[in-house]
Design an enzyme around this catalytic site. Structure first.
Site, PDB file in Angstrom:
ATOM      1  N   LYS A   8      12.130   9.090  -2.238  1.00 52.43           N
ATOM      2  CA  LYS A   8      13.098   8.130  -2.768  1.00 52.43           C
ATOM      3  C   LYS A   8      14.528   8.619  -2.554  1.00 52.43           C
ATOM      4  CE  LYS A   8       9.841   6.442  -6.241  1.00 52.43           C
ATOM      5  NZ  LYS A   8       9.468   6.400  -7.664  1.00 52.43           N
ATOM      6  N   VAL A  61      12.171   1.939  -4.052  1.00 53.04           N
ATOM      7  CA  VAL A  61      12.927   2.818  -4.950  1.00 53.04           C
ATOM      8  C   VAL A  61      13.251   2.054  -6.228  1.00 53.04           C
ATOM      9  CG1 VAL A  61      15.018   4.186  -5.267  1.00 53.04           C
ATOM     10  CG2 VAL A  61      13.968   4.050  -3.007  1.00 53.04           C
ATOM     11  N   GLY A  82      -2.599   5.656 -17.580  1.00 54.61           N
ATOM     12  CA  GLY A  82      -2.333   5.155 -16.232  1.00 54.61           C
ATOM     13  C   GLY A  82      -0.910   5.368 -15.766  1.00 54.61           C
ATOM     14  N   ALA A 113      11.380   0.265  -8.140  1.00 51.29           N
ATOM     15  CA  ALA A 113      10.663  -0.994  -8.343  1.00 51.29           C
ATOM     16  C   ALA A 113      11.647  -2.170  -8.388  1.00 51.29           C
ATOM     17  CB  ALA A 113       9.805  -0.916  -9.604  1.00 51.29           C
ATOM     18  N   ASP A 130       7.088  12.442  -4.011  1.00 47.73           N
ATOM     19  CA  ASP A 130       7.434  11.020  -4.128  1.00 47.73           C
ATOM     20  C   ASP A 130       8.908  10.854  -4.488  1.00 47.73           C
ATOM     21  OD1 ASP A 130       6.511   8.158  -4.340  1.00 47.73           O
ATOM     22  OD2 ASP A 130       7.302   8.430  -6.359  1.00 47.73           O
ATOM     23  N   GLY A 144       5.693   0.169 -12.448  1.00 49.86           N
ATOM     24  CA  GLY A 144       4.828  -0.854 -13.028  1.00 49.86           C
ATOM     25  C   GLY A 144       4.548  -1.941 -12.013  1.00 49.86           C
ATOM     26  N   LEU A 200      14.496  -2.436 -10.029  1.00 47.48           N
ATOM     27  CA  LEU A 200      15.901  -2.111 -10.284  1.00 47.48           C
ATOM     28  C   LEU A 200      16.724  -2.243  -8.998  1.00 47.48           C
ATOM     29  CD1 LEU A 200      15.516   1.054 -12.562  1.00 47.48           C
ATOM     30  CD2 LEU A 200      16.008  -1.292 -13.263  1.00 47.48           C
ATOM     31  N   GLU A 232      -0.701   9.186 -11.187  1.00 51.92           N
ATOM     32  CA  GLU A 232      -1.768   8.967 -10.220  1.00 51.92           C
ATOM     33  C   GLU A 232      -3.058   9.573 -10.786  1.00 51.92           C
ATOM     34  OE1 GLU A 232      -1.590   7.239  -7.409  1.00 51.92           O
ATOM     35  OE2 GLU A 232       0.528   6.801  -7.819  1.00 51.92           O
ATOM     36  N   THR A 262       0.834  -1.196   0.000  1.00 53.35           N
ATOM     37  CA  THR A 262       0.000   0.000   0.000  1.00 53.35           C
ATOM     38  C   THR A 262       0.874   1.254   0.000  1.00 53.35           C
ATOM     39  OG1 THR A 262      -0.114   0.445   2.392  1.00 53.35           O
ATOM     40  CG2 THR A 262      -1.540  -1.305   1.525  1.00 53.35           C
ATOM     41  N   LYS A 315       6.787   3.695   0.939  1.00 52.09           N
ATOM     42  CA  LYS A 315       7.922   4.576   1.239  1.00 52.09           C
ATOM     43  C   LYS A 315       7.691   5.476   2.450  1.00 52.09           C
ATOM     44  CE  LYS A 315       7.569   6.141  -2.999  1.00 52.09           C
ATOM     45  NZ  LYS A 315       6.851   5.055  -3.694  1.00 52.09           N
TER      46      LYS A 315
END
Length: 359
Positions: free
Chosen positions: A228, A155, A210, A157, A224, A343, A159, A213, A102, A126
């Site tokens: 990170k 951070v 998409g 995803a 955001d 993603g 990677l 947000e 979430t 985060k």
């Protein structure tokens, strides 16, 4: 009571060699994680609980249903974290994991509590690690009790940005600069914006696909990205605070607090300022990127930057993320990590990778 009903009402025993997991959040990322549980990579994981913001499920048959996400939207027990913890405790698994898929600040604040309970926590959230410094220190103290905090998905995803930075720090290397494009939505916008169409038109397209947000101000505000950057700097051993970061909000001040529908009707207010910034950058032979940067002297900034052709971010494509780490040992050329940084599938894979690493 027949056997089928009894099985549905009682949690299914979990082999001691398996990992028992509770999933919080069954949106896009949580849904992608549920799909991974049905692959060979998830064969040794046992879902003993799942929840969205309103309902939860701990009954074995319901958890095994292919339409669990949809069922939770309209049915299930009322949300009760204590019930989910009981489901974990009732399993015989040697490893118990709570997955937070979430963006809830309230749930993130409970991560240290779950760690103290003896559960590993794996998260894409985060809010705690990228929040105030006191919360971050509390998280470090909780992790010192022999449990693990898997935060790879916070951070980049999938990677390996955080893992790489922590390895460098553990090996005694000193980070002198962290720089990059950390937002998939902002990467897409400025990789494609060339002033041949208004910025607002491109933003509407990104919303429709998409990439942003539902209220794109959440992306355009830069907060955001700032979170990170906080997580990365702290992983490098620097106790950076939000007040230390200069953040450029791309939303005009007059549009920041109006209703979402009214903002979406007035997107063209963004066009002239962004077009002027691009014209200035082009005149100097540069491109625009929404860049995050931390320097060894403690200065940090998140916002639009003019990037020369030789810069790693100048040739990004799609919605790629980029992380460039300059250190004492990588001082001539930065260590660069680049690829899909957003993603549901790659984020869910990062969650799964952190869980599998526990074994």
């Amino acid at each position: 009571m027949n056997a089928v009903l009894a099985e549905a009402e009682c949690p299914r025993a979990v082999p001691a060699t398996a990992t028992a997991v509770v999933l919080l959040g069954t949106g896009k990322v949580g849904g992608a994680f549920l799909q991974l549980l049905r692959t060979p990579a998830g064969a040794n994981l046992r879902l003993v609980g799942a929840a969205n913001s309103r309902h939860q499920q701990t009954h074995a048959n319901a958890l095994a249903a292919r339409h669990l996400r949809e069922h939770l939207d309209g049915a299930g027990d009322a949300r009760d974290d204590a019930g989910l913890l009981r489901a974990l405790d009732a399993s015989a698994a040697s490893r118990k994991v709570i997955i937070d898929a979430t963006a809830s600040c309230e749930l993130a604040a409970r991560h240290p509590e779950w760690l103290a309970h003896g559960c590993h926590v794996v998260t894409a959230n985060k809010a705690l690690a990228g929040g105030d410094l006191a919360g971050w220190w509390g998280l470090q103290a909780a992790c010192a009790q022999g449990v693990r905090y898997g935060d790879s998905a916070t951070v980049g995803a999938g990677l390996p940005a955080l893992a790489t930075l922590r390895r460098l720090h553990a090996c005694g290397d000193v980070v002198t600069r962290i720089e990059g494009v950390f937002s998939g939505s902002l990467s897409y916008l400025f990789n494609h914006y060339d002033a041949r169409q208004p910025f607002s038109t491109l933003l509407r397209e990104a919303c429709a696909r998409g990439y942003t947000e539902p209220d794109p101000r959440a992306d355009l505000a830069g907060e955001d990205v700032a979170r990170k950057l906080l997580i990365l700097a702290r992983a490098a051993g620097v106790p950076l605070q939000r007040a230390d970061i200069e953040v450029e909000n791309l939303v005009p001040e007059a549009l920041r607090d109006i209703p979402q529908a009214a903002f979406l009707d007035r997107l063209d207010a963004l066009d002239a300022p962004v077009a002027a910034r691009l014209a200035d950058a082009t005149a100097r032979g540069c491109v625009l990127r929404y860049l995050a940067r931390f320097e060894a002297d403690g200065s940090a900034r998140v916002g639009l930057a003019e990037v020369p052709p030789a810069h790693p971010a100048a040739h990004l494509e799609g919605a790629d993320n980029l992380f460039a780490f300059t250190t004492q040992r990588y001082r001539q050329r930065p260590l660069v990590i680049q690829g899909a940084g957003a993603g549901p599938e790659v984020t869910a894979q990062a969650l799964l990778g952190d869980i599998l690493a526990l074994a």
